[in-house]
Design a protein around this motif. Structure first.
Motif, PDB file in Angstrom:
ATOM      1  N   GLN A   6      31.552  39.267  40.746  1.00 32.41           N
ATOM      2  CA  GLN A   6      32.118  38.143  40.011  1.00 32.41           C
ATOM      3  C   GLN A   6      31.031  37.113  39.744  1.00 32.41           C
ATOM      4  N   GLU A  20      35.181  29.731  32.045  1.00 33.59           N
ATOM      5  CA  GLU A  20      35.355  31.177  31.975  1.00 33.59           C
ATOM      6  C   GLU A  20      34.795  31.803  33.238  1.00 33.59           C
ATOM      7  N   ARG A  22      34.091  35.512  35.250  1.00 29.72           N
ATOM      8  CA  ARG A  22      33.874  36.910  34.882  1.00 29.72           C
ATOM      9  C   ARG A  22      34.050  37.836  36.074  1.00 29.72           C
ATOM     10  N   THR A  76      37.578  38.675  31.787  1.00 25.62           N
ATOM     11  CA  THR A  76      37.271  37.244  31.798  1.00 25.62           C
ATOM     12  C   THR A  76      38.568  36.461  31.975  1.00 25.62           C
ATOM     13  N   THR A  78      40.072  32.781  31.664  1.00 21.38           N
ATOM     14  CA  THR A  78      39.760  31.506  31.027  1.00 21.38           C
ATOM     15  C   THR A  78      40.790  30.462  31.425  1.00 21.38           C
TER      16      THR A  78
END
Lengths: 116, 112
Positions: A6, A20, A22, A76, A78
């Motif tokens: 991550q 954001e 990931r 992703t 958000t």
């Protein structure tokens, strides 16, 4: 082999900004999950992707939260217009869907989000 | 509505003794249960699981017991070691591969 990764590991943002987060799941895992752990709380389910099926978004706390998974791999998460109550550790997990058995979820190290 | 509950936020045990961590659930549709271990600043690590059709599963020092009628499961660690000190989460799943419902966690401290 490589586990779930991550990024970023830590994120500090101002209230009202978008962020954001990931997640790179374990190669070959078709299921991907997002959870979060707020201070002093247990792990709370957010969203779940399984192959090409529509994601289970039942855990998303508000419409400021969204997630996508591109090409059946990277995901992703958000968060728009962040609020202080969004501060938490956001954890991603993945699991295999090989036939038979229940599929243990393997977690990444998490992203610690702090909204100031 | 907390479907999975770990009522003890912390537990302290002497090295070499047994650690028993408890978990209760309310949803009779759960068909699989898992225990995860978490160290600070790391993600949870899968420890052991049990299907609802069984009442016991053993893996080395770790044994999970399931009492379906009481909607209760427990994790036994024997003998406990200082390296077992961590937060332990109980989790339940309703459909294979679906979302995990977690308890609040129990912090285990094993004293040398």
């Amino acid at each position: 082999g490589a586990g779930v990764s991550q990024s970023p590991s830590n994120k500090v943002t101002e209230k009202g900004k978008d962020v954001e987060l990931r997640c790179d799941p374990i190669s070959g895992h078709t299921a991907l999950y997002w959870y979060r752990q707020s201070l002093g709380q247990g792990l709370e389910f957010l969203i779940y992707f399984q192959g090409n099926s529509a994601p289970d978004k039942s855990g998303l706390p508000s419409d400021r939260f969204s997630a996508e998974r591109t090409g059946g791999s990277v995901s992703t998460l958000t968060i728009q217009r962040t609020q202080q109550e969004d501060s938490a550790v956001y954890l991603c997990a993945s699991s295999s869907t090989l036939a038979g058995g229940v599929y243990e979820q393997y977690f990444g190290p998490g992203t610690r989000l702090t909204v100031t | 509505d907390q479907q999975v509950k770990q009522n003890s936020p912390s537990l302290s045990v002497q090295e070499g003794r047994i650690s028993i961590l408890n978990c209760d659930y309310t949803n009779s549709m759960f068909d699989y249960f898992l225990w995860y271990k978490k160290y600070p600043a790391e993600g949870p690590t899968f420890l052991i699981s049990i299907s609802s059709i069984k009442d016991k599963n053993e893996d080395g020092r770790f044994t999970v017991f399931l009492n379906k009628s009481a909607k209760h499961l427990s994790l036994h660690i024997v003998p406990s070691q200082p390296g077992d000190s961590a937060v332990y989460f109980c989790a339940a799943i309703q459909n294979q591969g679906g979302k995990l419902i977690f308890g609040q966690g129990t912090e285990l401290s094993v004293k040398p």
